[in-house]
Design an enzyme around this catalytic site. Structure first.
Site, short mmCIF file in Angstrom:
data_model
loop_
_atom_site.label_atom_id
_atom_site.label_comp_id
_atom_site.label_asym_id
_atom_site.label_seq_id
_atom_site.Cartn_x
_atom_site.Cartn_y
_atom_site.Cartn_z
N ASP A 266 0.82 -1.21 0.00
CA ASP A 266 0.00 0.00 0.00
C ASP A 266 0.86 1.27 0.00
O ASP A 266 1.80 1.40 0.78
CB ASP A 266 -0.90 0.00 1.24
CG ASP A 266 -1.75 1.24 1.35
OD1 ASP A 266 -2.62 1.43 0.47
OD2 ASP A 266 -1.53 2.03 2.28
N GLU B 178 1.72 -0.15 -4.83
CA GLU B 178 0.81 0.95 -5.15
C GLU B 178 1.58 2.24 -4.93
O GLU B 178 2.16 2.44 -3.86
CB GLU B 178 -0.43 0.93 -4.26
CG GLU B 178 -1.41 2.03 -4.66
CD GLU B 178 -2.15 2.67 -3.49
OE1 GLU B 178 -3.07 3.47 -3.75
OE2 GLU B 178 -1.82 2.39 -2.33
#
Length: 614
Positions: free
Chosen positions: A263, A300
């Site tokens: 993330d 990401e």
């Protein structure tokens, strides 16, 4: 590459459990066993602030806490199970007893990933790993080859997106805990489905976060949206890096996870000579050699920086792939017309052509939204190194009202968007329910117990929407009703139009898998063109024969076009037309074969796929 140190509770059936915790500033550390027989064992201090002890009586599910200097009693920072929530005792997990049936599983090549992102709590009515397991046959039937599970690290309460996790090693108890997660992964592998797990290495949530009581896990050197940054390069950083290296390796080794989605890596701050992400990749590669199967790291990032995925020899970190936000933003802005917030500067024909060929729009260009030059070139990167989508949890859930594209565009345009993603040269990702046009929103939800924190979350959500031109009142994240509204209806079984959309997605996926030109897409061997006024994208896949020619009319008006990119091919066979009644369209009067330069009448919001016939 650093030498790793085991942490947490490591259980061995023959010897018991070794407890290890990092607490460099403590003078005394004890582990308190709470059942079946209360017992307190003093840990021995070792180098670099680690404390350790063997407890022969501690077995599977033994509850325990650490006592620091006789004053602070806390759960284990590396706890692998929190059966009673984030504020109570940890539990020992036995990784030796699970009966895995996936011994022949060796994963899938990255280029074969067709990803389906899901939230465990909202994917089924049960909201559990077992509930997901029961639906695997549906996903297999759809054709997806990988599921991506939003974070499962233990968070406060029973409902949360997962990015407020405070025990990165512990599997959320309300989802079913470690055993049920293993059952889900084992079942996925039996079905030939890979498993991607979303993990958060840029921050921890606020409620139940006791890391500061143990040591300098955080640093004041950097500011993040969540406060102090995790300490990856300040004093005592080695132990913090070890903490997260061990976490990644645990998911691969003990849970048989195939890939980790990292993330928001742009919020991992590290000025070390060897960045945390590069060293993480080195440890993962070492585990690959030991286990004999591939493990994948997907980042990401909103940096448009290929350093993440470039080889180490070329100055990169060596990760396998990263998300492309630009791809999503171009599609979304084109079909909705939205031009506020981070959609500023997106939505032109030129950009759609560019993302199809280069994955990024901003690759060293000036960004109006950011007010600076942004990104770098993807020229030397492979198509399989980029994950693309038209919807995901962020882009839907971070809208004020959580509207999916099924609420923003018409049915015919949903089919066009599906084609743009699945027939792109990149790794396609679907967001749960997208495949049939789910009508329920996906909203932001939490279940904190701290009143001040609850109000802070509400205030933060309101402020987050200030740069967008959205109308209305943001739903209360703390309300259970907000969570219940976010669950899938699965109404495609009773809605004919939704069923046809799902069948359309299924057919697109079949074509992607079976077409030689799409089996291993090469972004350098595709051609694309689009006129700003015409708004019909021409996309030619020429990696292998037979070539595929795709036409996407992203317009509310019909258009007349002809094949202009592959003039050396004379004849084309119609493979799929979204306007056909089979897919819920009004019907198609196109002949089965079309000649190059022959005029083709495309209905509004439609796509046509042609296969080389000579």
């Amino acid at each position: 590459m650093s030498i790793l140190r085991e942490i947490g509770a490591q259980y061995n059936p023959e010897n018991g459990t070794v407890f290890t915790v990092w607490a460099p500033e403590a003078r005394k550390v004890e582990v308190k066993l709470h059942h079946p027989k209360p017992e307190s064992i003093e840990l021995q201090r070792e180098a670099f602030g680690y404390w350790t002890a063997l407890a022969e009586s501690a077995k599977q599910d033994t509850r325990y806490t650490f006592l620091l200097d006789g004053e602070k009693e806390r759960p284990d920072p590396a706890s692998q199970s929190q059966p009673e929530g984030v504020h109570n005792a940890s539990a020992v997990v036995d990784h030796t007893s699970f009966n895995w049936t996936d011994k022949k599983w060796r994963g899938l090549p990255l280029e074969q990933y067709i990803i389906y992102e899901l939230h465990v709590g909202a994917f089924t009515e049960e909201g559990t790993f077992a509930g997901v397991t029961e639906k695997l046959a549906e996903l297999k039937n759809l054709g997806v080859t990988a599921i991506e599970i939003m974070p499962v690290a233990q968070f406060p309460g029973e409902r949360n997106w997962g990015y407020d996790g405070v025990y990165p090693f512990a599997v959320q108890n309300s989802y079913g805990g470690p055993e049920e997660l293993k059952k889900l992964i084992d079942s996925c592998h039996q079905q030939g489905i890979a498993v991607v797990l979303d993990v958060v290495y840029n921050h921890l949530g606020p409620e139940g976060n006791y890391l500061r009581d143990f040591g300098p896990y955080f640093t004041h050197k950097y500011n993040t949206p969540w406060g102090d940054a995790l300490n990856f390069d300040d004093n005592h950083a080695d132990a913090v890096r070890n903490f997260f290296f061990q976490n990644a390796l645990m998911w691969f080794r003990d849970y048989h996870i195939d890939a980790l989605r990292l993330d928001a890596v742009h919020a991992i701050f590290d000025m070390s000579a060897k960045h945390f992400l590069q060293e993480l990749q080195e440890h993962v590669k070492q585990l690959e050699e030991q286990e004999g199967r591939p493990f994948i790291l997907i980042a990401e990032s909103d940096l448009n920086d290929v350093r993440l995925i470039n080889p180490v020899d070329d100055g990169g970190y060596g990760l396998e792939a990263q998300w492309s936000d630009d791809f999503h933003h171009v599609l979304h802005a084109m079909v909705t017309g939205e031009q506020s917030g981070y959609y500023v500067g997106f939505g032109t024909a030129e950009q759609l052509v560019k993302v199809m060929k280069r994955a990024f729009v901003y690759d060293g260009l000036y960004s109006e939204h950011r007010n600076r030059t942004f990104g770098n070139s993807t020229e030397h990167n492979l198509a399989k190194q980029f994950v693309v989508c038209s919807q995901n949890h962020d882009q839907v859930g971070n809208r004020m009202l959580g509207e999916r594209l099924s609420q923003l565009v018409d049915f015919e345009m949903l089919k066009v968007l599906a084609g743009l993603v699945i027939f792109s040269p990149y790794l396609p990702m679907l967001f749960m329910g997208e495949e049939y046009g789910e009508q329920n929103p996906f909203l932001y939800f939490v279940s904190h117990s701290d009143k001040d924190l609850i109000e802070a979350v509400r205030k933060g959500r309101r402020e987050e929407f200030s740069s967008f031109a959205w109308q209305g009142e943001a739903p209360d994240p703390q309300s259970e009703e907000t969570f219940q509204k976010s669950k899938l209806k699965r109404s495609y079984t009773s809605d004919e139009q939704q069923l046809k959309l799902r069948e359309f997605y299924k057919r697109l996926i079949q074509l992607r898998k079976s077409s030689p030109a799409l089996a291993t897409p090469d972004k350098n061997l595709i051609e694309a063109s689009m006129e700003e006024q015409e708004k019909v994208l021409h996309l030619l896949h020429a990696t292998k024969q037979p070539h595929l020619y795709c036409l996407f009319n992203i317009n509310k008006q019909p258009a007349t076009v002809n094949i202009s990119l592959a003039t050396e091919v004379k004849n084309w066979q119609v493979v799929l037309h979204s306007a056909a009644t089979d897919w819920g369209g009004l019907g198609s009067d196109l002949p089965q074969e079309i000649k190059t330069k022959e005029d083709i009448r495309l209905p509004a919001a439609s796509m046509l796929v042609l296969k080389q016939a000579d």
